[in-house]
Design a protein around this motif. Structure first.
Motif, PDB file in Angstrom:
ATOM      1  N   GLY A   1       0.802  -1.211   0.000  1.00 15.67           N
ATOM      2  CA  GLY A   1       0.000   0.000   0.000  1.00 15.67           C
ATOM      3  C   GLY A   1       0.838   1.266   0.000  1.00 15.67           C
ATOM      4  O   GLY A   1       2.051   1.245  -0.231  1.00 15.67           O
ATOM      5  N   MET A   2       0.161   2.385   0.281  1.00 17.00           N
ATOM      6  CA  MET A   2       0.809   3.694   0.236  1.00 17.00           C
ATOM      7  C   MET A   2       0.438   4.525   1.448  1.00 17.00           C
ATOM      8  O   MET A   2      -0.562   4.271   2.116  1.00 17.00           O
ATOM      9  CB  MET A   2       0.380   4.462  -1.027  1.00 17.00           C
ATOM     10  CG  MET A   2       0.891   3.918  -2.329  1.00 17.00           C
ATOM     11  SD  MET A   2       0.270   4.919  -3.710  1.00 17.00           S
ATOM     12  CE  MET A   2       0.900   6.537  -3.252  1.00 17.00           C
ATOM     13  N   LEU A   3       1.275   5.527   1.708  1.00 11.81           N
ATOM     14  CA  LEU A   3       0.986   6.566   2.686  1.00 11.81           C
ATOM     15  C   LEU A   3       0.904   7.900   1.959  1.00 11.81           C
ATOM     16  O   LEU A   3       1.713   8.174   1.060  1.00 11.81           O
ATOM     17  CB  LEU A   3       2.067   6.634   3.765  1.00 11.81           C
ATOM     18  CG  LEU A   3       2.039   5.546   4.836  1.00 11.81           C
ATOM     19  CD1 LEU A   3       3.326   5.567   5.648  1.00 11.81           C
ATOM     20  CD2 LEU A   3       0.840   5.729   5.762  1.00 11.81           C
ATOM     21  N   LEU A   4      -0.076   8.718   2.332  1.00 10.61           N
ATOM     22  CA  LEU A   4      -0.231  10.049   1.760  1.00 10.61           C
ATOM     23  C   LEU A   4      -0.313  11.053   2.904  1.00 10.61           C
ATOM     24  O   LEU A   4      -1.082  10.865   3.852  1.00 10.61           O
ATOM     25  CB  LEU A   4      -1.496  10.151   0.897  1.00 10.61           C
ATOM     26  CG  LEU A   4      -1.610   9.184  -0.279  1.00 10.61           C
ATOM     27  CD1 LEU A   4      -2.403   7.945   0.123  1.00 10.61           C
ATOM     28  CD2 LEU A   4      -2.282   9.857  -1.470  1.00 10.61           C
ATOM     29  N   GLU A   5       0.475  12.105   2.808  1.00 11.12           N
ATOM     30  CA  GLU A   5       0.518  13.113   3.863  1.00 11.12           C
ATOM     31  C   GLU A   5       0.357  14.493   3.235  1.00 11.12           C
ATOM     32  O   GLU A   5       1.073  14.844   2.296  1.00 11.12           O
ATOM     33  CB  GLU A   5       1.838  13.032   4.626  1.00 11.12           C
ATOM     34  CG  GLU A   5       1.929  13.976   5.809  1.00 11.12           C
ATOM     35  CD  GLU A   5       3.250  13.852   6.540  1.00 11.12           C
ATOM     36  OE1 GLU A   5       3.271  13.279   7.642  1.00 11.12           O
ATOM     37  OE2 GLU A   5       4.271  14.322   5.994  1.00 11.12           O
ATOM     38  N   ALA A   6      -0.590  15.259   3.753  1.00 10.55           N
ATOM     39  CA  ALA A   6      -0.816  16.625   3.283  1.00 10.55           C
ATOM     40  C   ALA A   6      -0.463  17.594   4.401  1.00 10.55           C
ATOM     41  O   ALA A   6      -0.854  17.395   5.551  1.00 10.55           O
ATOM     42  CB  ALA A   6      -2.270  16.815   2.861  1.00 10.55           C
ATOM     43  N   GLU A   7       0.276  18.639   4.063  1.00  7.88           N
ATOM     44  CA  GLU A   7       0.695  19.640   5.049  1.00  7.88           C
ATOM     45  C   GLU A   7       0.191  21.010   4.619  1.00  7.88           C
ATOM     46  O   GLU A   7       0.505  21.486   3.525  1.00  7.88           O
ATOM     47  CB  GLU A   7       2.215  19.652   5.180  1.00  7.88           C
ATOM     48  CG  GLU A   7       2.722  20.654   6.212  1.00  7.88           C
ATOM     49  CD  GLU A   7       4.235  20.610   6.368  1.00  7.88           C
ATOM     50  OE1 GLU A   7       4.774  21.451   7.123  1.00  7.88           O
ATOM     51  OE2 GLU A   7       4.875  19.757   5.732  1.00  7.88           O
ATOM     52  N   TYR A   8      -0.600  21.631   5.497  1.00 12.47           N
ATOM     53  CA  TYR A   8      -1.127  22.971   5.233  1.00 12.47           C
ATOM     54  C   TYR A   8      -0.192  23.979   5.889  1.00 12.47           C
ATOM     55  O   TYR A   8      -0.167  24.138   7.112  1.00 12.47           O
ATOM     56  CB  TYR A   8      -2.546  23.086   5.781  1.00 12.47           C
ATOM     57  CG  TYR A   8      -3.240  24.375   5.410  1.00 12.47           C
ATOM     58  CD1 TYR A   8      -3.381  24.752   4.078  1.00 12.47           C
ATOM     59  CD2 TYR A   8      -3.760  25.215   6.391  1.00 12.47           C
ATOM     60  CE1 TYR A   8      -4.018  25.932   3.724  1.00 12.47           C
ATOM     61  CE2 TYR A   8      -4.402  26.395   6.048  1.00 12.47           C
ATOM     62  CZ  TYR A   8      -4.527  26.746   4.714  1.00 12.47           C
ATOM     63  OH  TYR A   8      -5.154  27.926   4.370  1.00 12.47           O
ATOM     64  N   LEU A   9       0.600  24.661   5.084  1.00 10.80           N
ATOM     65  CA  LEU A   9       1.700  25.478   5.581  1.00 10.80           C
ATOM     66  C   LEU A   9       1.287  26.713   6.387  1.00 10.80           C
ATOM     67  O   LEU A   9       1.997  27.086   7.327  1.00 10.80           O
ATOM     68  CB  LEU A   9       2.592  25.899   4.407  1.00 10.80           C
ATOM     69  CG  LEU A   9       3.262  24.748   3.643  1.00 10.80           C
ATOM     70  CD1 LEU A   9       3.992  25.276   2.418  1.00 10.80           C
ATOM     71  CD2 LEU A   9       4.219  23.990   4.547  1.00 10.80           C
TER      72      LEU A   9
ATOM     73  N   LEU B   1      -8.007  19.019   5.563  1.00  9.96           N
ATOM     74  CA  LEU B   1      -6.966  18.091   5.119  1.00  9.96           C
ATOM     75  C   LEU B   1      -7.560  16.844   4.473  1.00  9.96           C
ATOM     76  O   LEU B   1      -7.019  16.323   3.499  1.00  9.96           O
ATOM     77  CB  LEU B   1      -6.080  17.705   6.303  1.00  9.96           C
ATOM     78  CG  LEU B   1      -5.214  18.832   6.866  1.00  9.96           C
ATOM     79  CD1 LEU B   1      -4.616  18.434   8.198  1.00  9.96           C
ATOM     80  CD2 LEU B   1      -4.108  19.198   5.898  1.00  9.96           C
ATOM     81  N   SER B   2      -8.667  16.363   5.026  1.00 12.98           N
ATOM     82  CA  SER B   2      -9.306  15.172   4.461  1.00 12.98           C
ATOM     83  C   SER B   2      -9.745  15.416   3.023  1.00 12.98           C
ATOM     84  O   SER B   2      -9.578  14.550   2.151  1.00 12.98           O
ATOM     85  CB  SER B   2     -10.507  14.759   5.318  1.00 12.98           C
ATOM     86  OG  SER B   2     -10.105  14.396   6.620  1.00 12.98           O
ATOM     87  N   ASN B   3     -10.299  16.594   2.766  1.00 11.34           N
ATOM     88  CA  ASN B   3     -10.744  16.910   1.408  1.00 11.34           C
ATOM     89  C   ASN B   3      -9.566  16.973   0.440  1.00 11.34           C
ATOM     90  O   ASN B   3      -9.663  16.515  -0.710  1.00 11.34           O
ATOM     91  CB  ASN B   3     -11.500  18.236   1.400  1.00 11.34           C
ATOM     92  CG  ASN B   3     -12.851  18.139   2.090  1.00 11.34           C
ATOM     93  OD1 ASN B   3     -13.388  17.049   2.266  1.00 11.34           O
ATOM     94  ND2 ASN B   3     -13.399  19.274   2.496  1.00 11.34           N
ATOM     95  N   LEU B   4      -8.448  17.539   0.896  1.00 12.81           N
ATOM     96  CA  LEU B   4      -7.279  17.631   0.017  1.00 12.81           C
ATOM     97  C   LEU B   4      -6.725  16.242  -0.285  1.00 12.81           C
ATOM     98  O   LEU B   4      -6.416  15.915  -1.436  1.00 12.81           O
ATOM     99  CB  LEU B   4      -6.219  18.519   0.671  1.00 12.81           C
ATOM    100  CG  LEU B   4      -4.986  18.944  -0.145  1.00 12.81           C
ATOM    101  CD1 LEU B   4      -3.934  17.868  -0.231  1.00 12.81           C
ATOM    102  CD2 LEU B   4      -5.380  19.425  -1.535  1.00 12.81           C
ATOM    103  N   LEU B   5      -6.608  15.402   0.750  1.00  9.99           N
ATOM    104  CA  LEU B   5      -6.083  14.053   0.548  1.00  9.99           C
ATOM    105  C   LEU B   5      -6.995  13.240  -0.368  1.00  9.99           C
ATOM    106  O   LEU B   5      -6.529  12.466  -1.207  1.00  9.99           O
ATOM    107  CB  LEU B   5      -5.921  13.346   1.895  1.00  9.99           C
ATOM    108  CG  LEU B   5      -4.759  13.829   2.769  1.00  9.99           C
ATOM    109  CD1 LEU B   5      -4.858  13.243   4.170  1.00  9.99           C
ATOM    110  CD2 LEU B   5      -3.427  13.462   2.137  1.00  9.99           C
ATOM    111  N   THR B   6      -8.303  13.421  -0.214  1.00  9.76           N
ATOM    112  CA  THR B   6      -9.244  12.712  -1.081  1.00  9.76           C
ATOM    113  C   THR B   6      -9.094  13.150  -2.531  1.00  9.76           C
ATOM    114  O   THR B   6      -9.169  12.337  -3.460  1.00  9.76           O
ATOM    115  CB  THR B   6     -10.686  12.957  -0.602  1.00  9.76           C
ATOM    116  OG1 THR B   6     -10.825  12.500   0.747  1.00  9.76           O
ATOM    117  CG2 THR B   6     -11.680  12.219  -1.485  1.00  9.76           C
ATOM    118  N   SER B   7      -8.843  14.438  -2.730  1.00 11.18           N
ATOM    119  CA  SER B   7      -8.764  14.959  -4.097  1.00 11.18           C
ATOM    120  C   SER B   7      -7.496  14.525  -4.826  1.00 11.18           C
ATOM    121  O   SER B   7      -7.484  14.462  -6.059  1.00 11.18           O
ATOM    122  CB  SER B   7      -8.848  16.489  -4.080  1.00 11.18           C
ATOM    123  OG  SER B   7      -7.685  17.052  -3.493  1.00 11.18           O
TER     124      SER B   7
END
Length: 296
Positions: free
Chosen positions: A178-186, A203-209
């Motif tokens: 599998g994979m890991l995805l990490e989004a950071e809002y600066l 953050l959930s919306n960004l990761l989903t997109s």
């Protein structure tokens, strides 16, 4: 550095990394910024092998290397949690009760440089062995084995506000899990979510997109509440220092007509998602996600 959210794409295909990269470039105008490389190793104590010494369960330890820091999570299943101790304490006796245990169930440390932990274990001849190594790389006692698990991928920027990290979880034998995805809002060093588990809709919306449109994709949000994170960051020495040297209100400040009333507020709150604190929280979530699946 800003507030970070983590997600796990459990059943990502082997082409998942390229699919995410294409989606970020085409639909978000994302720019490639570099590689994302982490390594994780896990250990198990061997105290039960001491003659005449029996314990119901061994301790475990995971070490995640991120850049120049190593984040170590130790767990002793026989020790109480901080929440258990607080629940048993009479009103007003919480501080005294917290001093009683020698340690709690989990301990989270930050070490540097990479490799120092293995050297320390070898020098002390500590009763820890590396676990889940591939058959061809089982280390001898007292020797450090090869990296157990790798996370390899890419870092992208979306506009000036977002950083996105995506990486495959690569097992010791070379298989992809599998994979890991990490989004950071600066723009924000902290974001207090109204949801109990700490999930951020932003953050959930960004990761989903950024996830490609793949049929039957199984994704899981990896979160931790503010209360749980405070338990992780709890420091006995800081508590003792606060008890021995309490901060008193200054009468001069209260009589000063130019006092703003915020002199005692620290500029940086411990645990904010900046600097090494951001990396610590990210490492803790990653290890927690992989341990919950039995990968570590």
């Amino acid at each position: 550095m800003g507030f970070t959210g983590l997600a796990r794409w459990v059943n990502a295909p082997t082409s998942g990394l390229q699919l995410v990269r294409d989606n970020i470039a085409l639909n978000h105008n994302g720019q490639y910024r570099g590689k994302w490389n982490l390594s994780v190793r896990s250990y198990r104590s061997t105290l039960g092998q001491i003659p005449g010494f029996q314990i119901p369960s061994e301790r475990t330890m995971c070490a995640l290397t991120m850049d120049e820091n190593v984040f170590v999570l130790l767990e002793d299943p026989l020790a109480p949690t901080r929440a258990d101790v607080l629940a048993a304490a009479p009103p007003g006796q919480e501080t005294a009760y917290l001093q009683s245990p020698t340690h709690f169930r989990t301990t989270f440390l930050t070490l540097r440089p990479p490799g120092a932990l293995e050297q320390l274990l070898a020098q002390l001849k500590a009763r820890w062995v590396s676990v889940r190594q591939s058959a061809s790389s089982v280390p001898q006692r007292g020797q450090a084995g090869g990296q157990q698990l790798l996370i390899e991928g890419h870092i992208f920027s979306i506009g000036s506000d977002w950083l996105v990290r995506v990486g495959n979880v690569i097992l010791a034998g070379g298989g992809i899990k599998g994979m890991l995805l990490e989004a950071e809002y600066l723009p924000l060093p902290a974001l207090h979510s109204p949801i109990a588990d700490g999930t951020s809709e932003l953050l959930s919306n960004l990761l989903t997109s950024v996830l490609p449109n793949v049929r039957d994709a199984k994704t899981v949000a990896v979160t931790i509440s503010d209360t749980q994170w405070e338990d992780v960051l709890w420091d006995r020495e800081e508590l003792e220092k606060g008890v021995q040297d309490p901060i008193h209100d200054s009468p001069e400040a209260s009589e000063d007509i130019y006092a703003y009333g915020d002199e005692d507020i620290p500029e940086k709150k411990r645990g904010d998602w900046i600097g090494v604190d951001r990396d610590r929280r990210s490492a803790y979530l990653i290890m927690g996600a992989l341990r919950s699946e039995g990968i570590l």
